[in-house]
Design a protein around this motif. Structure first.
Motif: not given
Length: 375
Positions: A131-139
């Motif tokens: 999809t081109g979406l760059k998800l960041k896993i946050i704490d």
């Protein structure tokens, strides 16, 4: 209960900071910003423009995807759950493109399900490629901080302390803040590894005694809460004296508010900012228990997608209220996404502006940009 001054009355006034200043461009000329939150239960997108008093919502999207379904048993994201989440994220990507939102102004995060799953990072990479979406896993600490930032406008300025409770699908974040000369300051936070999805999976609803089942959920959450919270007698004393209030942000809590109001359809302008007493919350939970699964599914403020989860949310709120007694609860139909937007807009406001240089040097720079030799 008295309302806090400045509580929003319309959907486009979703989240406004207590104090804000114009960054220059605002209104229709302001650039678009986006915030995407992939949680254990929901996928949510918010697109907005900065305004003089915060921001104005341009587009929003929300879908229940249950990404964390079965995670507590297997430690992995289920294939069907990932497909549901991927499809919702693909729709978000389409909305972002349709609105012409610059990718650099989209902040996309993932929370507990992707944090806890062995294949969480792999799913994030699949989403990026597809999809081109760059998800960041946050704490959990960042998640709690963002939820507080998104709810600041709902703090009663007369309160001595506020407890923000963010009930998610896979975890629950609690943040304690105390009033000072500089405003409300953090006194501690904790993350309990139980949300509406994980708690409901640990305690399947029986056909018989719902009261014992509900109390078992409350006790389970209470055991986790006992291990956290600020070790500060002053904060505890404020709760005991009643000079505090809670802010509850989650679909479970807004559903309780809808039941309390008797809404035939969900109305955000009536729910967001609503004051409820502890007794109101308990009465709404009692009504939900009496309805049973079929009756809850028929309630327009709940629906079939939340029917098996809403009482888990009520049990989490009940456990918090027992651990930290508080008579007033303010309902927030806002939270992490609004916090993401406000944080990013604030960062851009603080960036130094490039000033145009006048005179001979400015003309020289223009010539060089056009390819002309410098004189």
């Amino acid at each position: 209960m008295p309302e806090t001054p400045g509580a929003p009355a319309r959907r486009d006034a979703r989240s406004l900071p207590t104090k804000s200043r114009d960054s220059g461009a605002s209104g229709r000329d302001a650039p678009l910003y986006g915030a995407l939150d992939l949680g254990t239960n929901n996928c949510r997108l918010l697109i907005a423009r900065p305004s003089r008093d915060g921001f104005r919502v341009v587009d929003s999207f929300s879908r229940i995807v249950r990404l964390g379904e079965g995670l507590s048993r297997t430690g992995r994201l289920d294939d069907r759950a990932m497909d549901r989440a991927y499809d919702a994220l693909a729709l978000c990507a389409e909305r972002v493109a349709r609105k012409g939102l610059d990718a650099s102004r989209l902040t996309a995060v993932a929370t507990q399900a992707c944090r806890a799953a062995d294949n969480g990072e792999a799913f994030i990479e699949r989403v990026r490629r597809g999809t081109g979406l760059k998800l960041k896993i946050i704490d959990p600490a960042e998640e709690a901080s963002l939820s507080v930032a998104g709810c600041l406008n709902l703090f009663d300025p007369r309160a001595e302390a506020v407890l923000v409770i963010d009930v998610g699908g896979g975890s629950t974040e609690l943040s304690w803040l105390m009033r000072s000369a500089r405003g409300f300051e953090s006194k501690g936070w904790m993350s309990a590894p139980l949300g509406v999805v994980t708690l409901a999976e640990r305690h399947p609803e029986p056909e018989g005694d719902t009261e014992a089942w509900y109390e078992a959920m409350v006790a389970d959450v209470g055991e986790h809460l006992a291990a956290g919270g600020p070790n500060d007698d002053k904060v505890r004393g404020l709760f005991e004296s009643g000079r505090v209030h809670m802010v509850g942000t989650s679909g479970a809590i807004t559903s309780l508010a809808g039941i309390h109001l008797g809404l035939r359809r969900y109305q955000r302008d009536l729910v967001d900012g609503l004051w409820m007493t502890r007794g109101d919350c308990e009465a709404a939970a009692a009504r939900l228990k009496s309805l049973g699964p079929v009756g809850r599914a028929a309630e327009s403020c709940i629906g079939p997608d939340r029917a098996d989860l809403v009482l888990a949310g009520a049990a989490i709120l009940e456990a918090v209220q027992r651990a930290w007694p508080c008579e007033r609860v303010r309902v927030a139909d806002r939270g992490l996404r609004e916090g993401l937007l406000l944080q990013r807009m604030s960062e851009d406001r603080q960036k130094p502006r490039r000033r145009r240089r006048r005179g001979r040097n400015n003309g020289q720079a223009a010539n060089q940009a056009a390819g002309a030799p410098a004189t």
